[in-house]
Design an enzyme around this catalytic site. Structure first.
Site, short mmCIF file in Angstrom:
data_model
loop_
_atom_site.label_atom_id
_atom_site.label_comp_id
_atom_site.label_asym_id
_atom_site.label_seq_id
_atom_site.Cartn_x
_atom_site.Cartn_y
_atom_site.Cartn_z
N ASP A 6 1.16 -1.22 0.08
CA ASP A 6 0.21 0.05 -0.07
C ASP A 6 1.37 0.94 0.36
OD1 ASP A 6 -1.93 2.11 0.01
OD2 ASP A 6 -2.88 1.42 1.48
C1 BGC Z 1 -5.08 3.24 0.11
C2 BGC Z 1 -5.03 2.81 -1.11
C3 BGC Z 1 -5.55 3.23 -2.83
C4 BGC Z 1 -4.22 3.74 -2.45
C5 BGC Z 1 -3.33 4.50 -4.18
C6 BGC Z 1 -3.93 4.48 0.10
O1 BGC Z 1 -3.92 5.50 1.03
O2 BGC Z 1 -5.02 2.31 1.34
O3 BGC Z 1 -6.09 1.59 -1.13
O4 BGC Z 1 -5.25 2.03 -2.80
O5 BGC Z 1 -4.07 4.60 -1.12
O6 BGC Z 1 -4.39 5.53 -3.87
#
Ligand code: BGC
Length: 763
Positions: free
Chosen positions: A298
């Site tokens: 993530d």
């Molecule tokens: C989130 C993810 C997301 C990523 C990219 C993160 O803050 O937890 O679910 O895909 O950002 O935007």
């Protein structure tokens, strides 16, 4: 300077043989080597160490400033090292990230974009007047409440097509963490409190998206069930609970849909960051479940970049040159085996080769948004849940034409949550617009009054700090009793929309969020009094992303429609349900408890005011209905519950024993009502010595005409009967008798039978 000194020190320690080896791996060879034409091994052999390290790290496209400070990652890398503006910044503006391109070897940068409710990209670009809006589909919680995997697959096909036509290679979804607690800030992005529902829905979504040749990233693996301190909090979960509740959905999704990628979660499980955990990412995900794609972090997750590589977290997102340098250095000084780097690259290359971008797909930037809007509307109606309908308040009869519409969200309807679960759609049909399109009238003074109220509220609250922060909820307008009396005289019905919003970075609160605000409570009571006094009814629409308290006020309303955050076609779909154009067929995939204190994790769920470093999953497997039903705790609306404008009867249950410890269960469902309708049927199992029931299968009938029947078949296997045995690190189905309960909900069991497993079966 520090890095150069480090490198010199490294060279000193590895000696001449080491330098010779490095020169070989660093030499820019491979004139004729091209990904796809050459083998991955040849391509990898032709890469310099720097290129290898870069490919394991995303090519950060220059993230907007203004993230809450907690977003900087566990090592505050983001705060100390400004992100390098990547070479791919312009590929698809607004996408969450890209991989690193190595053009000399024919390796393109591929584009990754959120997310669970539709493709999240920037709708406007500075160099053109053309727009790049995407369809906002209903949130995942609503989609799950349809219990219709075909429908979810179809939504996936639309999302995948939109991704492909906008130049996106991997959609960062679906998300399938468990609704452990109603306060989870991202529950709207997740399907259910039940792992089978979560896994089946995710598999359907992945199969839909990937059918058009675009990848998915099932996330967040695993146990990312709260937003409080999400980047470092430790989820302390026993092995049995971990496997049966928090991993099961991912297992189903991996086995049934083969997602191209998995996104590891921010949090730790039992002290180890998910992104640094070889047991999770290698032993379980790859060896036990057979996952063949790549794992990405993530955004900014984890602490030890080298351990992430070793653990099989192949790609680190969004990436920075600094991390790539760390990886190259670790190889140079012997901390990281280059073979491990090559292994991870091989997995990434395998997926890159499947992407539209690698295969030269000429995307149109022009997806069929009109066609997708129709599917979004249909999905929205099919996942809305009719919670209450006294004396056939709904569908609205011919006598209803003038509706008094209360609640900010009757006019500013909330289509989705915030953060990466957001979608930049061209519009949201409000409830007011939807009702008017369906022929109902709403006196103009309502819209005017609410516009003024919203304006004043926004001025009072001020701007939110960052785009990614959850929206601040506006206070409802409090009408006087005299005003309501007047409206009750003039209008045929009162409609009150209660709304909520949430998103990543913050969990919800009990007061004024899970519970109604004072003004909302007063409004319900006043509306009920004023309209009932004149023989008129009150319909409440819940435009929410997560579970709220309903027990204390539901008696005041004649009907309650749980509309969720239904995507851009919100108003269209809500009007179709209210008018009876569509008969509601959604059922809850989560429990609505009587009070927050009844929630089994309520004493252990992280409380932001204590800055918790750990969350103990003391409730074990007793999550949601497994707890409420097993412990005989009353609920406001139970898991699996949902009314229809119809009745259905369940008949002719039969069981056939098949070879290999399988059982075929058959039953028929008949529409005994007067409208066309669909029914969701749930199959629960219970071992004789347990009070806990567990959902194992479900099905939704086709649209049945009055009098029409459908036969449903389920195959129960020994796997369905098995529990995880931490001692043996295996699933074990014990011999004995199991109850098979066929329910219209987890409480409303219509048919039962039993099956007998002759001997122990271990997996
Ligand atoms: C989130 C993810 C997301 C990523 C990219 C993160 O803050 O937890 O679910 O895909 O950002 O935007």
């Amino acid at each position: 300077m520090k890095q150069i000194t480090n490198k010199l020190n490294t060279l000193r320690t590895i000696g001449l043989a080491g330098i010779a080896a490095m020169l070989v791996s660093c030499s820019p060879s491979g004139q004729n080597i091209r990904l796809g034409k050459s083998t991955n091994q040849e391509v990898i052999a032709a890469m310099t160490l720097e290129e290898k390290a870069q490919l394991l790290v995303g090519d950060d496209p220059g993230f907007p400033r203004g993230y809450p400070s907690g977003f900087g990652g566990a090592d505050t890398l983001f705060d100390s090292q400004p992100p390098v503006v990547g070479q791919t910044k312009k590929l698809v503006p607004g996408a969450a990230g890209t991989t690193f391109a190595i053009p000399r070897l024919g390796i393109p940068a591929i584009v990754l974009a959120d997310g669970p409710a539709g493709v999240r990209i920037d709708p406007m670009r500075p160099d053109t007047t053309k727009t790049f809006y995407a369809t906002a589909f209903p949130i995942e919680s609503l989609l799950a409440c349809s219990w219709d995997t075909n429908l979810v697959r179809q939504v996936g096909v639309c999302m995948g097509t939109e991704a492909k036509e906008y130049g996106v290679d991997i959609l960062l979804g679906p998300a399938l963490n468990i609704h452990r607690n109603p306060l989870g800030g991202r529950n709207f992005e997740y399907y259910s409190e039940d792992p089978v529902v979560s896994g089946e829905m995710a598999a359907a979504m992945v199969n839909g998206v990937q059918s058009v040749g675009v990848g998915t990233s099932i996330k967040h693996f695993a146990a990312n069930n709260n937003e409080t301190n999400r980047m470092s909090i430790n989820a302390e979960i026993d092995e049995k609970t971990l496997h049966e509740i928090y991993l099961k959905g991912f297992e189903i999704a991996v086995k049934k849909s083969n997602p191209w990628t998995v996104m590891s979660a921010y949090n730790k499980i039992k002290g180890v960051y998910c992104s640094e955990n070889p047991v999770l990412l290698d032993s379980i995900l790859r060896k036990d479940w057979g996952f063949t794609g790549f794992v990405m972090t993530d955004w900014f997750a984890g602490r030890d970049r080298i351990q992430q590589v070793k653990a099989g977290n192949d790609l680190q997102m969004p990436g920075s040159k600094y991390i790539a340098e760390q990886i190259a250095e670790a190889v140079q000084n012997g901390d990281l085996d280059e073979a491990v780097v090559d292994r991870n690259i091989d997995r990434i290359l395998n997926i890159i080769k499947q992407t539209p971008r690698f295969n030269g797909y000429d995307y149109s930037d022009n997806p069929d948004l009109k066609a997708h809007a129709k599917i979004a509307a249909q999905a929205a109606t099919d996942g809305m849940v009719l919670l209450k309908n006294n004396r056939n308040t709904l569908p609205l009869g011919k006598a209803i034409s003038k509706i008094a519409a209360f609640g900010i969200a009757s006019f500013e309807t909330i289509s989705r949550g915030t953060g990466s679960g957001n979608v930049n759609s061209a519009y949201t049909v409000s409830i007011k617009q939807g009702l008017e399109k369906s022929g109902y009238g709403i006196p103009a003074e309502f819209e005017k009054a609410y516009a003024e109220h919203v304006q004043a509220e926004k001025e009072r609250i001020g701007e939110k700090k960052s785009y990614f922060d959850p929206d601040i909820m506006l206070q409802e307008k409090n009408w006087s009793e005299a005003e309501l009396k007047q409206f009750a005289a003039e209008c045929d019905l009162a409609l009150f929309t209660i709304s909520r919003t949430s998103g990543e970075f913050a969990d919800r609160k009990v007061a004024d969020d899970f519970q109604l605000t004072d003004i909302e409570q007063q409004m319900i009571r006043k509306l009920s009094k004023a309209f009932h006094a004149q023989g008129k009814k009150l319909v409440v629409v819940l435009n929410i992303g997560g579970v709220i308290e309903t027990a204390s006020w539901k008696n005041e309303a004649d009907a309650i429609v749980l509309a969720w955050q239904p995507g851009q076609e919100a108003g269209t779909a809500i009007a179709q349900i209210l008018s009876g154009d569509v008969t509601p067929s959604g059922k809850l995939t989560m429990t609505f408890p009587v009070k927050y204190g009844d929630v089994p994790s309520s004493n252990f769920f992280p409380d932001p005011s204590t800055n918790p470093q750990q969350t103990d999953y003391t409730e074990g497997t007793a999550v949601g209905y497994r707890y409420y039903r097993g412990a005989d705790v009353a609920t406001s609306y139970e898991f699996g519950f949902g009314l229809s404008y119809n009745d259905f009867t369940y008949n002719n249950l039969s069981v056939d024993s098949l070879p290999d410890h399988k059982f075929q269960i058959e039953l028929s469902v008949t529409n005994t009502g007067v409208n066309n309708g669909k029914e969701v049927v749930q199959l629960y199992l219970k071992s004789k010595d347990s009070r806990m029931i567990q959902l194992k299968h479900f099905a939704k009938t086709a649209l049945l005409k009055p009098g029409e029947s459908e036969t449903l078949k389920f195959e129960v296997t020994a796997q369905d009967l098995a529990e995880y045995d931490p001692g043996q690190k295996a699933w074990s189905a014990e011999p004995g008798t199991y109850d098979v309960l066929i329910g219209a909900s987890s409480q409303d069991i219509r048919l039962r039978t039993a099956i007998e497993l002759g001997k122990q079966v271990i997996f």
